[in-house]
Write a protein that holds these residues in place. Sequence first.
Motif, PDB file in Angstrom:
ATOM      1  N   GLN A 225       0.830  -1.203   0.000  1.00 47.13           N
ATOM      2  CA  GLN A 225       0.000   0.000   0.000  1.00 47.13           C
ATOM      3  C   GLN A 225       0.874   1.267   0.000  1.00 47.13           C
ATOM      4  O   GLN A 225       0.584   2.242  -0.690  1.00 47.13           O
ATOM      5  CB  GLN A 225      -0.926  -0.026   1.225  1.00 47.13           C
ATOM      6  CG  GLN A 225      -2.196   0.804   1.064  1.00 47.13           C
ATOM      7  CD  GLN A 225      -1.981   2.262   1.422  1.00 47.13           C
ATOM      8  OE1 GLN A 225      -1.151   2.586   2.280  1.00 47.13           O
ATOM      9  NE2 GLN A 225      -2.718   3.143   0.768  1.00 47.13           N
TER      10      GLN A 225
ATOM     11  N   HIS B 268      -4.460  -1.635  -3.063  1.00 52.51           N
ATOM     12  CA  HIS B 268      -4.682  -2.854  -2.290  1.00 52.51           C
ATOM     13  C   HIS B 268      -4.787  -4.032  -3.252  1.00 52.51           C
ATOM     14  O   HIS B 268      -5.231  -3.875  -4.398  1.00 52.51           O
ATOM     15  CB  HIS B 268      -5.973  -2.748  -1.466  1.00 52.51           C
ATOM     16  CG  HIS B 268      -5.908  -1.705  -0.396  1.00 52.51           C
ATOM     17  ND1 HIS B 268      -5.118  -1.816   0.713  1.00 52.51           N
ATOM     18  CD2 HIS B 268      -6.545  -0.496  -0.280  1.00 52.51           C
ATOM     19  CE1 HIS B 268      -5.270  -0.746   1.480  1.00 52.51           C
ATOM     20  NE2 HIS B 268      -6.129   0.073   0.889  1.00 52.51           N
ATOM     21  N   PHE B 269      -4.392  -5.207  -2.781  1.00 49.57           N
ATOM     22  CA  PHE B 269      -4.394  -6.400  -3.630  1.00 49.57           C
ATOM     23  C   PHE B 269      -5.079  -7.558  -2.912  1.00 49.57           C
ATOM     24  O   PHE B 269      -5.290  -7.529  -1.696  1.00 49.57           O
ATOM     25  CB  PHE B 269      -2.959  -6.783  -4.011  1.00 49.57           C
ATOM     26  CG  PHE B 269      -2.293  -5.784  -4.922  1.00 49.57           C
ATOM     27  CD1 PHE B 269      -2.316  -5.979  -6.296  1.00 49.57           C
ATOM     28  CD2 PHE B 269      -1.671  -4.648  -4.416  1.00 49.57           C
ATOM     29  CE1 PHE B 269      -1.718  -5.067  -7.138  1.00 49.57           C
ATOM     30  CE2 PHE B 269      -1.081  -3.724  -5.249  1.00 49.57           C
ATOM     31  CZ  PHE B 269      -1.096  -3.928  -6.627  1.00 49.57           C
ATOM     32  N   GLY B 270      -5.391  -8.593  -3.698  1.00 48.06           N
ATOM     33  CA  GLY B 270      -6.059  -9.772  -3.149  1.00 48.06           C
ATOM     34  C   GLY B 270      -5.079 -10.753  -2.536  1.00 48.06           C
ATOM     35  O   GLY B 270      -3.852 -10.594  -2.599  1.00 48.06           O
TER      36      GLY B 270
ATOM     37  N   HIS C 167      -2.097 -12.583  -4.726  1.00 42.92           N
ATOM     38  CA  HIS C 167      -0.944 -11.747  -5.055  1.00 42.92           C
ATOM     39  C   HIS C 167      -0.058 -11.526  -3.828  1.00 42.92           C
ATOM     40  O   HIS C 167       1.185 -11.584  -3.912  1.00 42.92           O
ATOM     41  CB  HIS C 167      -1.425 -10.408  -5.606  1.00 42.92           C
ATOM     42  CG  HIS C 167      -0.320  -9.491  -6.036  1.00 42.92           C
ATOM     43  ND1 HIS C 167       0.479  -9.760  -7.114  1.00 42.92           N
ATOM     44  CD2 HIS C 167       0.130  -8.310  -5.508  1.00 42.92           C
ATOM     45  CE1 HIS C 167       1.377  -8.793  -7.260  1.00 42.92           C
ATOM     46  NE2 HIS C 167       1.174  -7.895  -6.286  1.00 42.92           N
TER      47      HIS C 167
ATOM     48  N   TYR D  20     -12.747  -5.684  -5.742  1.00 40.68           N
ATOM     49  CA  TYR D  20     -12.369  -7.053  -6.112  1.00 40.68           C
ATOM     50  C   TYR D  20     -11.814  -7.859  -4.938  1.00 40.68           C
ATOM     51  O   TYR D  20     -10.824  -8.578  -5.060  1.00 40.68           O
ATOM     52  CB  TYR D  20     -11.345  -7.036  -7.266  1.00 40.68           C
ATOM     53  CG  TYR D  20     -11.813  -6.263  -8.461  1.00 40.68           C
ATOM     54  CD1 TYR D  20     -12.741  -6.804  -9.344  1.00 40.68           C
ATOM     55  CD2 TYR D  20     -11.344  -4.964  -8.687  1.00 40.68           C
ATOM     56  CE1 TYR D  20     -13.189  -6.072 -10.453  1.00 40.68           C
ATOM     57  CE2 TYR D  20     -11.787  -4.233  -9.786  1.00 40.68           C
ATOM     58  CZ  TYR D  20     -12.705  -4.794 -10.661  1.00 40.68           C
ATOM     59  OH  TYR D  20     -13.156  -4.085 -11.732  1.00 40.68           O
ATOM     60  N   SER D  21     -12.458  -7.690  -3.783  1.00 40.11           N
ATOM     61  CA  SER D  21     -12.091  -8.454  -2.581  1.00 40.11           C
ATOM     62  C   SER D  21     -10.629  -8.263  -2.193  1.00 40.11           C
ATOM     63  O   SER D  21      -9.939  -9.209  -1.803  1.00 40.11           O
ATOM     64  CB  SER D  21     -12.389  -9.950  -2.792  1.00 40.11           C
ATOM     65  OG  SER D  21     -13.752 -10.153  -3.019  1.00 40.11           O
ATOM     66  N   THR D  22     -10.152  -7.038  -2.310  1.00 37.36           N
ATOM     67  CA  THR D  22      -8.783  -6.760  -1.874  1.00 37.36           C
ATOM     68  C   THR D  22      -8.743  -6.649  -0.349  1.00 37.36           C
ATOM     69  O   THR D  22      -9.763  -6.437   0.305  1.00 37.36           O
ATOM     70  CB  THR D  22      -8.263  -5.453  -2.504  1.00 37.36           C
ATOM     71  OG1 THR D  22      -9.149  -4.378  -2.138  1.00 37.36           O
ATOM     72  CG2 THR D  22      -8.206  -5.582  -4.013  1.00 37.36           C
TER      73      THR D  22
ATOM     74  N   HIS E  81      -7.122  -5.065   3.299  1.00 39.03           N
ATOM     75  CA  HIS E  81      -6.434  -3.915   3.880  1.00 39.03           C
ATOM     76  C   HIS E  81      -6.426  -4.033   5.397  1.00 39.03           C
ATOM     77  O   HIS E  81      -7.201  -4.779   6.001  1.00 39.03           O
ATOM     78  CB  HIS E  81      -7.055  -2.593   3.416  1.00 39.03           C
ATOM     79  CG  HIS E  81      -8.523  -2.452   3.740  1.00 39.03           C
ATOM     80  ND1 HIS E  81      -8.971  -1.922   4.907  1.00 39.03           N
ATOM     81  CD2 HIS E  81      -9.618  -2.790   3.014  1.00 39.03           C
ATOM     82  CE1 HIS E  81     -10.301  -1.914   4.903  1.00 39.03           C
ATOM     83  NE2 HIS E  81     -10.714  -2.441   3.777  1.00 39.03           N
TER      84      HIS E  81
END
Length: 618
Positions: A427, A433-435, A438, A493-495, A497
Amino acid sequence: MTSALAILKETFGYDAFRGAQSEIIDHVIAGGDALVLMPTGGGKSLCYQVPALARQQAGHGTAIVVSPLIALMHDQVGALHELGVQAAFLNSTLSMEEANDVERRLLRGELSLLYAAPERVSTPRFLSLLDTLHRERKLSLFAIDEAHCVSQWGHDFRPEYRALAVFHERFPGVPRIALTATADDTTRADIVQHLQLEEARQFVSSFDRPNIRYTIAEKKDATLQLLRFIEREHAGEAGIVYCQSRKRVEEIAELLCKEGMDALPYHAGLDAEVRQRHQDRFLREDGVVMTATIAFGMGIDKPDVRFVAHLDLPKNIEGYYQETGRAGRDGLPSDAWMAYGLQDVVNQRRMIDESPAAEEFKQVLRGKLDALLALAEATDCRRVRLLAYFGEASQPCGNCDNCLSPPPIWDGTEAARMLLSTIYRVQQANGLHFGAGHLMDILRGKATDKVKQFGHERLSTFGIGAHFSEQQLRGVLRQLIATGALAVDASAYSTLHLTAESRAVLKGERQVLLRESVSQPAGRSRTRERGARATPAVAQALDAGGQQRFAALKSWRAEVAKAHNLPAYVIFHDATLAAIAALDPRSLRELEGVSGIGAKKLETHGPAVLDVLQAVAD
């Protein structure tokens, strides 16, 4: 209670009440209001049926039973007819002429019990009928079944139930009994408030269903896991498989059929006639597996459901308990099996966050989900956790997956801190933010195209968790989300945080202990030939002659049930057939003492039963 015991024996064919039934029935016969919490299979219906008959004998008239499902009304009324009880229902399946006939019988005092849906009960026409009965003192009691439907916090909220407060307001002096198998403290308070049962006596039975074995397996290949579970444990037996989506229901039903099982789909998207046909087959035939959404199940009285499986996480413990409680109503060994994984947590969190409900309501939903997630992640006795949710203390059961095969525990604190650090650094580096996938690639040092695209191979956490397997990291993520130390952004997309709870883990103030991955939970192994019909557990102890008599009695029962358009268990339960087969009676007097055979069933079916037994003997 002499009259109640006489009714129990004469009408229902049982010698004694179970648990709190006697106390409840005594209270309602005397004119008291009651709120009854009793587990599925605990005998709730007797708690209003016996008082209805006793109060009618004392001149109090007809009992009105509020029931939420047409199919359930049909089967309950059919079962009462088999017992010689004058009962009827009023619902949309009746023609106007048939409905008018039922109303005339009601006003003439010919009915002991009348079943109706909550939508009908609150109509001016029906209330007018009740007014007439009340003036003439011909209302014996009101029974409100599935009372949790009145609560917005319950798992089956039905707004129409709120109108049932009219019983208290409009018909003073008529006792009311509200019954449910599932209600935590919040739902219970809602029932009391909305049905105006503040003065009612509350009867809370144990929520324990000791015959049900609870197993929650880590989801890997859920479909394959389900197939193995059914084939190894319950081949040829009746069961229910719950899925979250209609599409998944269809897919699983088709797959089970290809594997030689008798499986049917059930969801709200199917035509009503198809749903009814599938439900009838499930209730009336042996060994059918119903694959369904939660649209299926309320009021299902089939006693020999040997397993309930969940391929997706329910919304709360009440829903889970209610659905698993449909297994083993006959008290025989049964299974509640669920496959549970990271995506289940993500999906349930997302559905709550995306809901248009008020934040206060969402907070209650999150709290209920958290309790279910704690049950799924538990490393101690499942049953202790489940009962504690309903305020009941207990000891380890010795009959859940954790008790039978205590899971190895590993300390995932280091992995948790690495994951949270990776999320923070990603971040900071990209403002994005990523899923989960990843983030795990970064931590395990996998230089994928996406990792390279964002330059994440240059992060200080890249590759430092290479010694953790993807499965281990998924378990860590699952628990972090379950405990609120990570949040799922439903709009992105369901990231993932960080949250305020993340700090305690990052600073090493909170330990993350997890169960090690296991591919297949321990359990009974009862391999059978695929598609073979199982011998009911109640009959397995019979000798060869008894088995032959039992099979002949089952065949006869199936013919009678089909002729009467009723489930077979309404004619006689398996336990009653097994008792007959073991006794091998030669006269009606001998048959009379068998549990589950009342006077009317002895008169109606006794001679035919003796003929079946004689034919086997010849």
